[in-house]
Each structure stands twice: as structure tokens, then as C-alpha cells.
Design an enzyme around this catalytic site. Structure first.
Site, PDB file in Angstrom:
ATOM      1  N   HIS A  95       9.321 -24.174   8.507  1.00  0.00           N
ATOM      2  CA  HIS A  95       8.254 -25.012   9.358  1.00  0.00           C
ATOM      3  C   HIS A  95       6.628 -24.559   8.723  1.00  0.00           C
ATOM      4  O   HIS A  95       5.412 -25.444   8.881  1.00  0.00           O
ATOM      5  CB  HIS A  95       8.221 -24.893  10.662  1.00  0.00           C
ATOM      6  N   HIS A 146       6.016 -31.388   8.740  1.00  0.00           N
ATOM      7  CA  HIS A 146       5.466 -30.316   9.236  1.00  0.00           C
ATOM      8  C   HIS A 146       4.694 -29.767   7.878  1.00  0.00           C
ATOM      9  O   HIS A 146       3.707 -29.271   8.079  1.00  0.00           O
ATOM     10  CB  HIS A 146       6.497 -28.540   9.047  1.00  0.00           C
ATOM     11  N   ASP A 154       0.396  -1.015  -0.346  1.00  0.00           N
ATOM     12  CA  ASP A 154      -0.148  -0.314   0.193  1.00  0.00           C
ATOM     13  C   ASP A 154       0.975   1.250  -0.304  1.00  0.00           C
ATOM     14  O   ASP A 154       1.846   0.925   0.298  1.00  0.00           O
ATOM     15  CB  ASP A 154      -0.971   0.242   0.888  1.00  0.00           C
ATOM     16  N   THR A 181       2.716  -1.990   8.786  1.00  0.00           N
ATOM     17  CA  THR A 181       2.709  -2.887   9.890  1.00  0.00           C
ATOM     18  C   THR A 181       3.278  -4.246   9.566  1.00  0.00           C
ATOM     19  O   THR A 181       3.861  -4.818  10.097  1.00  0.00           O
ATOM     20  CB  THR A 181       1.868  -2.862  10.952  1.00  0.00           C
TER      21      THR A 181
END
Ligand code: RB5
Length: 154
Positions: A106, A141, A16, A75
Site C-alpha cells: 500500500h 495507492h 546506530d 526502537t
């Protein structure tokens, strides 16, 4: 490049407005690593809605499993939540190289999410470097990753 990721030569990227400047830096960095980068926007610093770009990169990666993605917002949270709505996407928000290593080993994460207001450009480079040089470990995993997808595929 002798890792599994080196076979995945195409990287989709999106951000963004908050991640716009960092995206330019990351495009150069990833190009210099020898990958082809396809920019899904945003293409200016004008305010936009992060879900649009998380979804655009998510759909592009989901449509071609031989690719990886990088998404950046302020963020890293909103854009990764949006990308994770797309089937077969595992977007991991990473703020340290160890996050990137474990997300690949993982979680077999296929999109790296970062926050431009949280993580400096040099740290992003280190995170990206680790991300591309780490392969999925598979084994136990894989079963866990399959369980994640079985939640959304019902
Ligand atoms: C934009 O102001 C900001 O909300 C966005 O970049 C992101 O941090 C959302 O999670």
C-alpha cells in the site's frame, strides 16, 4: 526471485550503535537472499547519532530509485523519522511481517526500519523475507503515495 523487488539488486543498510549487531546479522541474511548490500555504517558499537545513518541510507536510496534500504536503531523510531526527511523516501517501521507486507503493498515503502531492542533477529528475518517478496499494488495507492510527497515538495 520473481518479484519487482528482485530487479532491485542493491540494498543500502545503516544503523546506530543500538542496531549495530543486528545490522551484521541482517547483512548476512540479505546477502544470502542474493542481494548486494552496501553498508553505510555505523561500523562499531560506539555511541553515535541515529539521524546520521537514517539520512545516509535515505540519500543513497533517493539517488538511485532502483535500490531499497534497511535501517535499524534501538526502537526503529528515530532512524525512520530521520530517513523520512529525505525527498522521495518512504521509510516504514515494521515490527511484524504484516507491517512489512502492507508497507510494500500500500505504501510502496522503499526503506524498511526495524528496532533492535524491540524485534528479535529471527523475527527480523521473517519481516525482511516478507518485505522483499511483496510488490506495490499501485492503482489507488499510487495516488495516496503521490499525496504524501506533494506535502514535502512544495
Ligand atoms: C539510542 O540509545 C536510541 O535512542 C536509538 O537507538 C533509537 O532507539 C532512537 O529512536
Amino acid at each position: 526471485m520473481d518479484h519487482e523487488n528482485s530487479k532491485r539488486k542493491i540494498v543500502y543498510i545503516g544503523s546506530d550503535h543500538a542496531g549495530f549487531e543486528a545490522k551484521s546479522h541482517v547483512i548476512d541474511f540479505v546477502n544470502n537472499m542474493g542481494y548486494s548490500v552496501i553498508d553505510k555504517g555505523t561500523f562499531s558499537p560506539e555511541s553515535v547519532d541515529y539521524p546520521d545513518f537514517g539520512v545516509a541510507v535515505g540519500k543513497a536510496v533517493a539517488n538511485d530509485p532502483d535500490t531499497l534500504g534497511i535501517i535499524i536503531c534501538g526502537t526503529g523510531i528515530g532512524i525512520s523519522i530521520a530517513a523520512n526527511k529525505i525527498k522521495n523516501i518512504r521509510a516504514a517501521l515494521c515490527t511484524t511481517p504484516l507491517h512489512a507486507e502492507m508497507a510494500r503493498k500500500h505504501n510502496n515503502a522503499n526503506i524498511l526500519a526495524m528496532g533492535a531492542r524491540m524485534t528479535g533477529l529471527e523475527e527480523m528475518d521473517t519481516i525482511i523475507d516478507t518485505w522483499f517478496s511483496t510488490d506495490f499494488e499501485g492503482g489507488r495507492h499510487q495516488k495516496r503515495v503521490d499525496k504524501i510527497h506533494s506535502l514535502t515538495e512544495k
